[in-house]
Design a protein around this motif. Structure first.
Motif, PDB file in Angstrom:
ATOM      1  N   ALA A  62     -32.342  64.863 -89.698  1.00  0.00           N
ATOM      2  CA  ALA A  62     -32.410  64.825 -88.240  1.00  0.00           C
ATOM      3  C   ALA A  62     -31.480  63.741 -87.727  1.00  0.00           C
ATOM      4  O   ALA A  62     -31.047  62.857 -88.473  1.00  0.00           O
ATOM      5  CB  ALA A  62     -33.843  64.559 -87.767  1.00  0.00           C
ATOM      6  N   HIS A 117     -27.212  73.411 -84.657  1.00  0.00           N
ATOM      7  CA  HIS A 117     -26.922  72.505 -85.760  1.00  0.00           C
ATOM      8  C   HIS A 117     -26.931  71.052 -85.294  1.00  0.00           C
ATOM      9  O   HIS A 117     -26.134  70.667 -84.440  1.00  0.00           O
ATOM     10  CB  HIS A 117     -25.555  72.870 -86.346  1.00  0.00           C
ATOM     11  CG  HIS A 117     -25.266  72.225 -87.665  1.00  0.00           C
ATOM     12  ND1 HIS A 117     -26.033  72.441 -88.782  1.00  0.00           N
ATOM     13  CD2 HIS A 117     -24.290  71.369 -88.043  1.00  0.00           C
ATOM     14  CE1 HIS A 117     -25.537  71.762 -89.798  1.00  0.00           C
ATOM     15  NE2 HIS A 117     -24.484  71.084 -89.382  1.00  0.00           N
ATOM     16  N   HIS A 118     -27.837  70.254 -85.853  1.00  0.00           N
ATOM     17  CA  HIS A 118     -27.963  68.843 -85.513  1.00  0.00           C
ATOM     18  C   HIS A 118     -27.148  68.019 -86.518  1.00  0.00           C
ATOM     19  O   HIS A 118     -27.437  68.062 -87.716  1.00  0.00           O
ATOM     20  CB  HIS A 118     -29.427  68.412 -85.561  1.00  0.00           C
ATOM     21  CG  HIS A 118     -30.277  69.034 -84.502  1.00  0.00           C
ATOM     22  ND1 HIS A 118     -31.213  68.320 -83.775  1.00  0.00           N
ATOM     23  CD2 HIS A 118     -30.352  70.304 -84.024  1.00  0.00           C
ATOM     24  CE1 HIS A 118     -31.827  69.120 -82.926  1.00  0.00           C
ATOM     25  NE2 HIS A 118     -31.310  70.336 -83.062  1.00  0.00           N
ATOM     26  N   GLN A 119     -26.169  67.305 -86.026  1.00  0.00           N
ATOM     27  CA  GLN A 119     -25.314  66.489 -86.893  1.00  0.00           C
ATOM     28  C   GLN A 119     -25.528  65.016 -86.592  1.00  0.00           C
ATOM     29  O   GLN A 119     -25.199  64.528 -85.505  1.00  0.00           O
ATOM     30  CB  GLN A 119     -23.838  66.837 -86.670  1.00  0.00           C
ATOM     31  CG  GLN A 119     -22.849  65.955 -87.419  1.00  0.00           C
ATOM     32  CD  GLN A 119     -22.975  66.066 -88.921  1.00  0.00           C
ATOM     33  OE1 GLN A 119     -22.679  67.107 -89.493  1.00  0.00           O
ATOM     34  NE2 GLN A 119     -23.421  64.995 -89.578  1.00  0.00           N
ATOM     35  N   ALA A 178     -29.644  70.885 -89.954  1.00  0.00           N
ATOM     36  CA  ALA A 178     -29.218  69.517 -89.667  1.00  0.00           C
ATOM     37  C   ALA A 178     -28.465  68.953 -90.860  1.00  0.00           C
ATOM     38  O   ALA A 178     -28.762  69.290 -92.012  1.00  0.00           O
ATOM     39  CB  ALA A 178     -30.415  68.628 -89.336  1.00  0.00           C
ATOM     40  N   TYR A 219     -33.827  71.558 -90.224  1.00  0.00           N
ATOM     41  CA  TYR A 219     -34.400  70.539 -89.354  1.00  0.00           C
ATOM     42  C   TYR A 219     -35.927  70.636 -89.435  1.00  0.00           C
ATOM     43  O   TYR A 219     -36.463  71.741 -89.482  1.00  0.00           O
ATOM     44  CB  TYR A 219     -33.925  70.784 -87.919  1.00  0.00           C
ATOM     45  CG  TYR A 219     -34.489  69.834 -86.895  1.00  0.00           C
ATOM     46  CD1 TYR A 219     -33.831  68.660 -86.581  1.00  0.00           C
ATOM     47  CD2 TYR A 219     -35.695  70.125 -86.253  1.00  0.00           C
ATOM     48  CE1 TYR A 219     -34.368  67.785 -85.644  1.00  0.00           C
ATOM     49  CE2 TYR A 219     -36.233  69.255 -85.324  1.00  0.00           C
ATOM     50  CZ  TYR A 219     -35.558  68.083 -85.024  1.00  0.00           C
ATOM     51  OH  TYR A 219     -36.086  67.220 -84.108  1.00  0.00           O
TER      52      TYR A 219
END
Length: 357
Positions: A219, A54-56, A204, A215
């Motif tokens: 991003a 998970h891109h935060q 994301a 994603y």
């Protein structure tokens, strides 16, 4: 002699380098053919296997950002209580932990597993005074549909994400599922994890409002945290930590979120987190709204056929609406704790005004 913090920093650096190497294998390719099952998998193991990397995105601008901490994912009782109306204030107080957690629920039919993941933030915030509101608590997430093909973990066929009051659908490359009543919005990518042997789907979230998509439709833009599914919960060392492990919490656990659904301190209504305007929420911005975040059984896209909450409570219905599935979908659940309150959910969805996140 190195002190504890120096050792920790070196450990963070080593893991970040490992994660950077893993990021290089981000692909839009289908998973390898699964191996035959040797034993039934537990729901906890199933959720861990498919939990997303998970891109935060993180924004440290303005006082409401708390130096970036307002974009960290955490648990609803991060401050030691189940009072949803003090989370905005306590997110900025010393002594409270923003260790990384995410919630999950698993429901089953004979043909599929459906896993819903919830990412919680204490604040939905903004750093400018025009047109956007803030509110206490923020809950957005993703549904994964897993075909039970006889292998241990099945095959991930599709995903539907929650970005405010809209849903977005995705399929991995090579999936047999295609657009249905709703158009597929993109390709779900996979990434290797430095913490296990599996490729994981990649999601994301944007900073501030925390809409969630696959994603790279969202991003990291500058600072950000990359969260990896694990059995431990870590706290980011800062707002630009690219290797932080998060721990999963079962929504259906004893005393868990589903068991607390009638707790008036945590929920203002069925599926709606309680939140007020205390502290500096809305100060210097357009406004602060109350009771404006949802749990999975309160998620809704008002422009589609499935009713409020059915992404989590009736995911087979939602999948049949969103996708064309050549092999078909079983519609009878062999495990669905949400169904114990199906009538209440349906009535609440029919009569309650929409909650806009």
């Amino acid at each position: 002699m190195l002190d504890h913090r120096s050792t920790l920093r070196r450990s963070r650096v080593a893991r970040a380098l490992t994660a950077a190497g893993a990021a290089a294998v981000l692909v839009a390719a289908p998973l390898a053919a699964p191996t035959p099952a040797v034993a039934a998998v537990s729901r906890a193991d199933l959720a861990l296997r498919w939990a997303p990397i998970h891109h935060q995105d993180v924004d440290a601008t303005g006082t409401h950002a708390l130096g970036g901490r307002s974009d960290y994912i955490t648990r609803v009782d991060f401050d030691g209580n189940l009072d949803g109306r003090d989370n905005w204030d306590r997110a900025g107080q010393s002594g409270t932990s923003l260790a990384a957690h995410a919630y999950y629920s698993v429901v089953e039919t004979s043909s599929h597993w459906y896993i819903t993941y919830l990412f919680f933030h204490p604040r939905d915030w903004t750093d400018h005074p025009f047109f956007e509101t803030e509110h206490e608590n923020d809950g957005e997430g993703v549904l994964f549909a897993i075909e039970r093909d006889g292998s241990t973990y099945g095959v991930l066929r599709a995903a539907v994400t929650v970005a405010h009051s809209d849903f977005f659908s995705y399929t991995p490359a090579g999936s047999t599922w295609t657009s249905g009543r709703e158009s597929v919005d993109g390709t779900l990518q996979f990434q290797a994890s430095p913490h296990d042997t599996f490729p994981h789907p990649v999601t994301a979230q944007e900073a501030q409002g925390h809409g969630l998509k696959a994603y790279p439709q969202y991003a990291i833009n500058g600072d950000g945290v990359v969260y990896y599914p694990s059995t431990v919960a870590e706290t980011p060392s800062d707002g630009n930590d690219r290797d932080v492990r998060y721990q999963l919490i079962d929504i259906f656990a004893t005393g868990g979120l589903w068991a607390q659904r009638a707790n008036a301190s945590l929920f203002a209504g069925l599926g709606t987190f309680a939140g007020d305007t205390s502290g500096d929420c809305g100060v210097g911005t357009w406004s602060c709204s109350t009771n404006s975040a949802n749990a999975p059984w309160g998620w809704d896209d008002g422009n589609d056929v499935p009713a409020r909450g059915e992404l989590a409570s009736d995911p087979a219905k939602l999948s049949a609406e969103y996708f064309t599935v050549p092999a078909g979908l079983a519609r009878t659940y062999s495990h669905n704790p949400y169904a114990t309150a199906a009538a209440a959910l349906a009535e609440a969805a029919r009569t309650a005004p929409p909650v806009v996140d």
